[in-house]
Design an enzyme around this catalytic site. Structure first.
Site: not given
Ligand code: ASP
Length: 334
Positions: A91, A193, A211, A221, A244-245
């Protein structure tokens, strides 16, 4: 270590640290207990480093720098670099999962005690995106560089271009292509991340995050991680937060800035992280059951907090000689 092996530890905030005269008066609403805890801990308790997920090697690197008297900015950069170089982490940096076209594109940012910041978005072929972000901060009049411009800038600064798509990530992408299901993956194993926040021996705060973004994202993106105020925010008088997420949800609520502002209003880092998550889940028609967001935060006193929508988010904290992963509390309990 697999997620199911994680230590279940819902100790939500670490012991506080007093930072002598640098303490900012943001404590009107704090409980007496918190005040007592904080004042009983001496400045000798510094330094401190926290990071998203289970990244003890990264926090160890940061702490090595802090213990040697290094500053928080160097610590967070060097700490993040450990994970960027770790090809097993899918990631971040080298070995990051690619977009739907098979391109590994990186986002990163960094912010120092003066409020200076730098970021890179859609950076390809350079492992250490966080260091390029720092160069943007220090060597250009800008905050953000994107895509080919960011890559050429990095090369001009001596970074070596390389192929970031490892065999393992290529295989994962090829497997994904069979169904091509486009939906956020709630936790990629134990690792998304990498965001890191540090307070050095002087009591100064810096932060960074890095990330490869949402796995199999649309080409072009960009998530929250390179957006100052969303993925990361540092205010050396108050504290710092990193996210993060699912970046889109963090951007829509300007999450990290929100957490720092809530701390400025007197909330503890834990309360601020919980409030920022509640802003996401309590939106009308929020689809929160299908995505993850997690925040970690630290205030000027060295109190920490962390919270997520779903289970299995965690924070790694290195403080007072103990470097440990702490499982985060979360919103969706059933
Ligand atoms: N926040 C990152 C993004 O949306 C991804 C992650 O943390 O998993 O790009």
């Amino acid at each position: 270590m697999k997620r199911r092996d994680f230590i279940k530890n819902t100790a939500l905030s670490g012991a506080g640290l007093a930072v002598g005269s640098t303490i900012v008066s943001c404590s009107e609403n704090k409980s007496k207990k918190t005040e007592t805890e904080v004042s009983s801990i001496s400045k000798a308790s510094l330094p401190l480093v926290i990071a998203t997920w289970h990244v003890e090697a990264a926090t160890a690197k940061a702490m090595e720098i802090l213990q040697a008297g290094g500053n928080a900015l160097d610590a967070v950069e060097q700490g993040c670099k450990v994970e960027e170089a770790n090809e097993k982490g899918q990631s971040v940096g080298k070995g990051g999962l690619p977009d739907r076209d098979g391109n590994v594109t990186l986002d990163a940012c960094i912010m120092d005690k003066h409020g200076n910041c730098g970021s890179v978005v859609y950076l390809q072929n350079i492992t250490h995106a966080v260091s390029v972000a720092r160069k943007v901060m220090e060597d250009t009049p800008h905050v953000m560089l994107a895509g080919e411009g960011a890559k050429q800038f990095a090369i001009s600064k001596g970074f070596q271009p390389e192929d970031l798509l490892t065999e393992a990530s290529k295989k994962a992408w090829e497997d994904w292509k069979v169904k091509s299901e486009y939906k956020p993956i709630i936790n990629i194993e134990n690792h998304d991340t990498i965001g890191m926040l540090a307070i050095d021996k002087n009591g100064d705060i810096s932060g960074a995050c890095t990330t490869s973004g949402l796995a199999y994202k649309m080409g072009g993106r960009v998530g929250d991680s390179p957006i100052i105020g969303s993925g990361l925010f540092v205010d050396n008088e108050i504290g710092a937060c990193v996210a993060t997420g699912l970046g889109e949800e963090v951007v829509k609520t300007v999450g990290s800035f929100l957490v720092v502002e809530l701390m400025r209003q007197g909330k503890s880092p834990q309360e601020a992280c919980e409030e920022a998550i509640s802003r996401i889940v309590n939106k009308p028609n929020s689809n929160y059951k299908n995505f993850q967001v997690g925040y970690i935060a630290v205030n000027k006193k060295g109190e920490t907090g962390h919270y997520a929508i779903h289970q299995w988010f965690s924070m790694t904290k290195f403080h007072d000689g103990i470097n440990q992963q702490i499982q985060s509390d979360f919103y969706v309990k059933a």
